[in-house]
Design a protein around this motif. Structure first.
Motif, mmCIF file in Angstrom:
data_model
loop_
_atom_site.group_PDB
_atom_site.id
_atom_site.type_symbol
_atom_site.label_atom_id
_atom_site.label_comp_id
_atom_site.label_asym_id
_atom_site.label_seq_id
_atom_site.Cartn_x
_atom_site.Cartn_y
_atom_site.Cartn_z
ATOM 1 N N TYR A 50 26.292 -87.103 5.491
ATOM 2 C CA TYR A 50 24.839 -87.196 5.294
ATOM 3 C C TYR A 50 24.272 -85.833 4.885
ATOM 4 O O TYR A 50 23.474 -85.733 3.953
ATOM 5 C CB TYR A 50 24.180 -87.692 6.595
ATOM 6 N N LEU A 51 24.680 -84.782 5.582
ATOM 7 C CA LEU A 51 24.165 -83.445 5.260
ATOM 8 C C LEU A 51 24.576 -83.035 3.846
ATOM 9 O O LEU A 51 23.787 -82.446 3.104
ATOM 10 C CB LEU A 51 24.681 -82.405 6.271
ATOM 11 N N GLU A 52 25.814 -83.376 3.496
ATOM 12 C CA GLU A 52 26.319 -82.988 2.162
ATOM 13 C C GLU A 52 25.497 -83.652 1.056
ATOM 14 O O GLU A 52 25.129 -83.004 0.072
ATOM 15 C CB GLU A 52 27.797 -83.399 2.051
ATOM 16 N N ILE A 53 25.162 -84.928 1.253
ATOM 17 C CA ILE A 53 24.412 -85.673 0.216
ATOM 18 C C ILE A 53 22.934 -85.284 0.254
ATOM 19 O O ILE A 53 22.319 -85.021 -0.776
ATOM 20 C CB ILE A 53 24.580 -87.194 0.448
ATOM 21 N N THR A 54 22.364 -85.240 1.452
ATOM 22 C CA THR A 54 20.921 -85.001 1.576
ATOM 23 C C THR A 54 20.545 -83.583 1.172
ATOM 24 O O THR A 54 19.469 -83.364 0.609
ATOM 25 C CB THR A 54 20.473 -85.269 3.031
ATOM 26 N N TYR A 55 21.422 -82.651 1.463
ATOM 27 C CA TYR A 55 21.125 -81.240 1.145
ATOM 28 C C TYR A 55 22.123 -80.740 0.104
ATOM 29 O O TYR A 55 22.762 -79.696 0.273
ATOM 30 C CB TYR A 55 21.131 -80.410 2.435
ATOM 31 N N ALA A 56 22.224 -81.513 -0.966
ATOM 32 C CA ALA A 56 23.214 -81.232 -2.024
ATOM 33 C C ALA A 56 22.943 -79.911 -2.731
ATOM 34 O O ALA A 56 23.851 -79.334 -3.339
ATOM 35 C CB ALA A 56 23.230 -82.387 -3.028
ATOM 36 N N ASN A 57 21.704 -79.455 -2.670
ATOM 37 C CA ASN A 57 21.375 -78.182 -3.336
ATOM 38 C C ASN A 57 21.864 -76.968 -2.531
ATOM 39 O O ASN A 57 21.868 -75.855 -3.042
ATOM 40 C CB ASN A 57 19.859 -78.082 -3.587
ATOM 41 N N GLN A 58 22.264 -77.183 -1.294
ATOM 42 C CA GLN A 58 22.774 -76.080 -0.468
ATOM 43 C C GLN A 58 24.299 -76.013 -0.594
ATOM 44 O O GLN A 58 24.928 -76.977 -1.020
ATOM 45 C CB GLN A 58 22.426 -76.313 1.008
ATOM 46 N N THR A 59 24.887 -74.889 -0.171
ATOM 47 C CA THR A 59 26.345 -74.701 -0.276
ATOM 48 C C THR A 59 27.106 -75.931 0.238
ATOM 49 O O THR A 59 26.830 -76.424 1.338
ATOM 50 C CB THR A 59 26.780 -73.476 0.572
ATOM 51 N N SER A 60 28.095 -76.364 -0.558
ATOM 52 C CA SER A 60 28.838 -77.571 -0.189
ATOM 53 C C SER A 60 29.647 -77.364 1.095
ATOM 54 O O SER A 60 30.207 -76.298 1.335
ATOM 55 C CB SER A 60 29.792 -77.941 -1.328
ATOM 56 N N LEU A 61 29.730 -78.429 1.893
ATOM 57 C CA LEU A 61 30.558 -78.390 3.097
ATOM 58 C C LEU A 61 32.028 -78.618 2.772
ATOM 59 O O LEU A 61 32.915 -78.171 3.488
ATOM 60 C CB LEU A 61 30.133 -79.512 4.061
ATOM 61 N N PHE A 62 32.277 -79.359 1.695
ATOM 62 C CA PHE A 62 33.645 -79.810 1.420
ATOM 63 C C PHE A 62 34.277 -79.156 0.198
ATOM 64 O O PHE A 62 35.493 -79.092 0.102
ATOM 65 C CB PHE A 62 33.664 -81.330 1.203
ATOM 66 N N GLY A 63 33.477 -78.725 -0.778
ATOM 67 C CA GLY A 63 34.037 -78.233 -2.035
ATOM 68 C C GLY A 63 34.297 -79.384 -2.999
ATOM 69 O O GLY A 63 33.652 -80.440 -2.885
ATOM 70 N N ASP A 64 35.259 -79.211 -3.894
ATOM 71 C CA ASP A 64 35.497 -80.245 -4.920
ATOM 72 C C ASP A 64 36.243 -81.452 -4.316
ATOM 73 O O ASP A 64 36.544 -81.474 -3.112
ATOM 74 C CB ASP A 64 36.235 -79.632 -6.123
ATOM 75 N N ALA A 65 36.555 -82.425 -5.184
ATOM 76 C CA ALA A 65 37.159 -83.675 -4.679
ATOM 77 C C ALA A 65 38.494 -83.418 -3.987
ATOM 78 O O ALA A 65 38.791 -84.027 -2.944
ATOM 79 C CB ALA A 65 37.327 -84.663 -5.834
ATOM 80 N N ALA A 66 39.293 -82.493 -4.533
ATOM 81 C CA ALA A 66 40.604 -82.211 -3.916
ATOM 82 C C ALA A 66 40.403 -81.571 -2.540
ATOM 83 O O ALA A 66 41.079 -81.942 -1.569
ATOM 84 C CB ALA A 66 41.426 -81.297 -4.822
ATOM 85 N N SER A 67 39.446 -80.639 -2.442
ATOM 86 C CA SER A 67 39.197 -79.979 -1.153
ATOM 87 C C SER A 67 38.645 -80.984 -0.143
ATOM 88 O O SER A 67 38.960 -80.931 1.052
ATOM 89 C CB SER A 67 38.190 -78.844 -1.322
ATOM 90 N N ARG A 68 37.839 -81.896 -0.621
ATOM 91 C CA ARG A 68 37.274 -82.913 0.272
ATOM 92 C C ARG A 68 38.378 -83.797 0.852
ATOM 93 O O ARG A 68 38.400 -84.101 2.049
ATOM 94 C CB ARG A 68 36.289 -83.761 -0.543
ATOM 95 N N ALA A 69 39.345 -84.150 -0.020
ATOM 96 C CA ALA A 69 40.474 -84.975 0.436
ATOM 97 C C ALA A 69 41.319 -84.196 1.449
ATOM 98 O O ALA A 69 41.771 -84.752 2.462
ATOM 99 C CB ALA A 69 41.310 -85.412 -0.761
#
Ligand SMILES: N[C@@H](CCC(=O)N[C@@H](CS)C(=O)NCC(=O)O)C(=O)O
Length: 223
Positions: free
Chosen positions: A75-94
């Motif tokens: 939720y935080l990642e989507i809602t506050y997308a303009n702030q530094t990402s919590l996960f990084g790119d798709a590979a980092s998220r996985a």
């Protein structure tokens, strides 16, 4: 807008020991979002009734109520997308998803065998009968039996930490040069262990101690 996190507390309201709540406190700080915490005890289910939940973390973000650490992080990642990402790119998220599973299925089960007997005397007196009954049912043994077996689990704990220590010898954070949610997840587990164990699990110069201090320092958090 008010942002409130219900955060598990010991008898001392300043002692916050939930691994899942720690993830979210770091995630909120990572997103640069101010928040307040409300100390919550295991048996204060009535205080969470508004959310329909019986466990923390529960985050109230203005009009939105979210529970479960993974759902809150997403939720935080989507809602506050303009702030530094919590996960990084798709590979980092996985890869972060793997870290979550490894932490919950490999790291937490060893930590609990070491710290559970030390948690019991530190929680609020009103929580103790519930904690004893619920945890003894899960583990199939008394807290006193767990205390007697505690030290036999220390070698396994050390082996599990070896890859973390070796990673931190080569890079500043689990996610590389800067922390991400993978760091927050592992930190939550080790903070739970560090705060609640009566043993000194990490000495001052341990790579883990230094990394935990660096994370708290990055986000201006204490404890
Ligand atoms: N899957 C949940 C787990 C939350 C959880 O287990 N919270 C514990 C504190 S660490 C809790 O509130 N337990 C209440 C109880 O045992 O009654 C998450 O990721 O948020």
């Amino acid at each position: 807008m008010k942002r409130i996190l219900y955060d598990l507390a010991a008898a001392d309201p300043a002692l916050r020991f939930s691994p899942y709540c720690w993830r979210i406190k770091l995630a909120l700080a990572h997103k640069n979002l101010p928040f307040e915490t409300i100390p919550w005890r295991f048996t204060e289910k009535d205080k969470l009734a508004f959310s329909g939940q019986t466990k923390v973390p529960v985050l109230v973000d203005g009009e939105t109520i979210i529970h479960d650490s993974q759902a809150i992080a997403e939720y935080l990642e989507i809602t506050y997308a303009n702030q530094t990402s919590l996960f990084g790119d798709a590979a980092s998220r996985a890869l972060t998803y793997f870290i979550k599973q490894w932490t919950e299925l490999t790291l937490h089960p060893v930590i609990v065998k070491i710290v559970l007997p030390d948690i019991y005397p530190q929680i609020d007196q009103n929580d103790q009968p519930y904690f004893r009954q619920s945890r003894e049912a899960v583990f199939g043994k008394t807290i006193e039996m767990m205390a007697a077996e505690r030290d036999s689990h220390l070698p396994a704990f050390d082996s599990i930490l070896a890859p973390i220590r070796r990673t931190l010898a080569a890079q500043s954070f689990i996610a590389g040069n800067a922390p991400s949610y993978a760091d927050h997840i592992v930190f939550g587990a080790l903070q739970w262990a560090r705060l609640m164990s009566r043993l000194t699990l990490f000495d001052d110069q341990d790579a883990i101690t230094l990394w935990m201090a660096a994370l708290l320092n990055t986000y201006g958090l204490s404890q």
